[in-house]
Every structure is written in C-alpha cells, then in structure tokens.
Design a protein around this motif. Structure first.
Motif, PDB file in Angstrom:
ATOM      1  N   PRO A  44       0.809  -1.234   0.000  1.00  0.00           N
ATOM      2  CA  PRO A  44       0.000   0.000   0.000  1.00  0.00           C
ATOM      3  C   PRO A  44       0.836   1.275   0.000  1.00  0.00           C
ATOM      4  O   PRO A  44       0.354   2.327  -0.436  1.00  0.00           O
ATOM      5  CB  PRO A  44      -0.821  -0.129   1.291  1.00  0.00           C
ATOM      6  CG  PRO A  44      -0.967  -1.602   1.483  1.00  0.00           C
ATOM      7  CD  PRO A  44       0.330  -2.191   1.019  1.00  0.00           C
ATOM      8  N   SER A  45       2.087   1.208   0.461  1.00  0.00           N
ATOM      9  CA  SER A  45       2.967   2.375   0.430  1.00  0.00           C
ATOM     10  C   SER A  45       3.407   2.739  -0.976  1.00  0.00           C
ATOM     11  O   SER A  45       3.967   3.818  -1.200  1.00  0.00           O
ATOM     12  CB  SER A  45       4.210   2.105   1.277  1.00  0.00           C
ATOM     13  OG  SER A  45       4.999   1.068   0.691  1.00  0.00           O
ATOM     14  N   GLY A  46       3.184   1.820  -1.930  1.00  0.00           N
ATOM     15  CA  GLY A  46       3.632   2.028  -3.301  1.00  0.00           C
ATOM     16  C   GLY A  46       4.906   1.291  -3.635  1.00  0.00           C
ATOM     17  O   GLY A  46       5.263   1.168  -4.808  1.00  0.00           O
ATOM     18  N   LEU A  47       5.615   0.788  -2.616  1.00  0.00           N
ATOM     19  CA  LEU A  47       6.833   0.027  -2.867  1.00  0.00           C
ATOM     20  C   LEU A  47       6.494  -1.324  -3.485  1.00  0.00           C
ATOM     21  O   LEU A  47       5.486  -1.951  -3.136  1.00  0.00           O
ATOM     22  CB  LEU A  47       7.612  -0.175  -1.562  1.00  0.00           C
ATOM     23  CG  LEU A  47       8.190   1.080  -0.906  1.00  0.00           C
ATOM     24  CD1 LEU A  47       8.860   0.726   0.409  1.00  0.00           C
ATOM     25  CD2 LEU A  47       9.187   1.774  -1.841  1.00  0.00           C
ATOM     26  N   GLU A  48       7.361  -1.767  -4.408  1.00  0.00           N
ATOM     27  CA  GLU A  48       7.165  -3.050  -5.066  1.00  0.00           C
ATOM     28  C   GLU A  48       8.437  -3.888  -4.975  1.00  0.00           C
ATOM     29  O   GLU A  48       9.528  -3.359  -4.754  1.00  0.00           O
ATOM     30  CB  GLU A  48       6.790  -2.843  -6.538  1.00  0.00           C
ATOM     31  CG  GLU A  48       5.487  -2.094  -6.735  1.00  0.00           C
ATOM     32  CD  GLU A  48       5.090  -2.018  -8.206  1.00  0.00           C
ATOM     33  OE1 GLU A  48       5.805  -2.596  -9.056  1.00  0.00           O
ATOM     34  OE2 GLU A  48       4.061  -1.380  -8.509  1.00  0.00           O
ATOM     35  N   GLY A  49       8.288  -5.199  -5.185  1.00  0.00           N
ATOM     36  CA  GLY A  49       9.450  -6.064  -5.198  1.00  0.00           C
ATOM     37  C   GLY A  49       9.060  -7.521  -5.122  1.00  0.00           C
ATOM     38  O   GLY A  49       7.876  -7.870  -5.017  1.00  0.00           O
ATOM     39  N   TRP A  50      10.094  -8.378  -5.171  1.00  0.00           N
ATOM     40  CA  TRP A  50       9.866  -9.823  -5.141  1.00  0.00           C
ATOM     41  C   TRP A  50       9.677 -10.300  -3.701  1.00  0.00           C
ATOM     42  O   TRP A  50      10.420  -9.929  -2.801  1.00  0.00           O
ATOM     43  CB  TRP A  50      11.045 -10.560  -5.775  1.00  0.00           C
ATOM     44  CG  TRP A  50      11.207 -10.314  -7.244  1.00  0.00           C
ATOM     45  CD1 TRP A  50      12.173  -9.587  -7.872  1.00  0.00           C
ATOM     46  CD2 TRP A  50      10.347 -10.806  -8.286  1.00  0.00           C
ATOM     47  NE1 TRP A  50      11.972  -9.586  -9.231  1.00  0.00           N
ATOM     48  CE2 TRP A  50      10.855 -10.331  -9.515  1.00  0.00           C
ATOM     49  CE3 TRP A  50       9.185 -11.589  -8.289  1.00  0.00           C
ATOM     50  CZ2 TRP A  50      10.256 -10.613 -10.732  1.00  0.00           C
ATOM     51  CZ3 TRP A  50       8.594 -11.870  -9.505  1.00  0.00           C
ATOM     52  CH2 TRP A  50       9.120 -11.394 -10.713  1.00  0.00           C
TER      53      TRP A  50
END
Length: 245
Positions: A44-50
């Motif tokens: 929800p913070s906008g951070l993305e990753g594996w």
C-alpha cells in the motif's frame, strides 16, 4: 549462520524495494519464471518487489504478510566472504563484514571452509546444556528451567563448537517495536574469539527481520566498550529491584 564465499559478483537490482511487517496486505502482480515461488508484489505504500510465497497467505491476486520482510538485495564482490542467515527459494539473506545485509542469489555463492564455531537461531536446546554453560560463565548461577523464558522469547541465538553449547543470548521483546538482549553468555574457555559480538549481531539481524526498530541492552560500565563495538549507544536507564536478596 554458515559462511559463504562469493564465486560470482552480484549487483543489487533495486535500491528501494518492498518491505513490510506482519499483517500488511499486498497486491500480487506476477509470478517469477526463473525462481519458482517468488511473486512481484505491491505494498500500500507504493513500494514493489519480489516476495516469496512462504512469507504470505495467498488469496488469488492478494496476499497477507505472515512476518516482517525486506526485499533488499546485497551487492557482493567475487572472493569476499559473507555470513548466510537463511535461504529461501534460491536466495540467501547474507551479512557482509561491514554489517550490511540483503539477499544474494544462492548460485553466486559457495560454502566457505566451515568455521569451528557455528551459530543457530532458536534451535532445540536442553536445560542441561544451558545450565552447564551458565554454571561455567556465572558464579552465582543456580540450575533452572529455561523453558518458560524461551517459549516467550522472540528468538534466541546459540553458539556451538561442534555440538557443545559455548554461547547464548536471548532476544525478548515488548510485542511491538522494541527488543531486549538478555543473558548474553560465552563460556570462559571461548572468550575473546568474537563469539559475543557475533551473538549480538545475529540477534540484531533477527530483530530487524521481525520488524523491530529498537534494540536495548543493559550492561555494567566495564562492558561499555564491548557494547559500543556491537553498535549500542549508552543511554541513561533505571533499574528497580523487586525481590530482596
């Protein structure tokens, strides 16, 4: 922890990847073809990753985090030695000599020569082994049942020479953001080998992985230089005795 030598350099691909704490909701965007079990997620913070599926309760295209996690990768140079904390889905969470931590592909690493001292996080350990260690290290120690303490700990770290327990530290917590290192102990025959610092470093890494933000330690003035080397900053504190001798 196990020691690994970097056989092929690796540069991390993302500078500010996803990180979260237990209970956070995630959106699952795509599964990785190269590393099975890994899914690209958005927080929800906008951070993305594996994120590996073992850190999630998956429900279609959404997931719920079951533990704290960071997707931060660690850049490593060929020939360097790192310490591996845990292996998940072809990646190993490693710590370098400067205390920097992150994920490294397992196929970039090879096992280094096994050190004489090994470290285990929250292993099955007997009262007999713990009391033997504490009796050797603490003059006033009386045999006790460690079960009630360990069952309420966030984690604990043991140091072994072969199968002999030679070091221990307990990681307690307040159920929120604060952790406390207690009962840091090294057998007198194994002191001044870096075991105490390694125990506290591993406890700090474990606390960080679980989403804690602060780690506390009480110590006598004569131990201040040791705790400074372990990253602790001395602060005023109070102590009240509840049971009279």
């Amino acid at each position: 922890m196990l020691s690994y030598r970097v056989r092929r350099a690796y540069a991390r691909a993302y500078e500010d990847p996803i990180r979260f704490k237990a209970g956070d909701p995630l959106t699952l965007l795509r599964w990785d073809d190269e590393y099975p079990g890994w899914v690209w997620c958005r927080h929800p913070s906008g951070l993305e990753g594996w994120v590996h599926e073992q850190f999630l309760v998956v429900d279609g295209t959404t997931g719920l985090a079951v533990r704290a996690y960071s997707a931060l990768e660690l850049s490593v140079r060929e020939g360097k030695v790192v310490e591996g904390v845990e292996e998940v889905g072809g990646w190993i969470w490693c710590v370098n000599a400067h205390g920097e931590a992150g994920w490294v592909p397992a196929d970039h690493l090879e096992a280094a020569q096994s050190p004489s001292i090994t470290y285990r996080v929250s292993p099955a350990v007997s009262d007999e082994a713990l009391n033997e260690l504490f009796e050797a290290a603490w003059e006033a120690h009386q045999p006790r049942d460690f079960g009630p303490v360990l069952s309420r700990s966030l984690a604990y770290v043991c140091a072994y020479h072969g199968e002999r327990l030679v070091g221990f530290v307990n990681l307690a917590w307040d159920g929120g953001l604060h952790g406390f290192v207690l009962d840091a102990t090294v057998h007198p025959d194994y002191r001044r080998r870096g075991i105490g610092k390694a125990l506290l470093d591993i406890a700090a890494i474990t606390a960080q992985q679980q989403g804690l933000e602060w780690l506390h330690a009480d110590f006598e003035p004569r131990h201040e230089s040791f705790y400074r080397r372990c990253g602790f900053t001395p602060t005023p504190a109070g102590l009240r005795r509840l049971k009279r001798p």
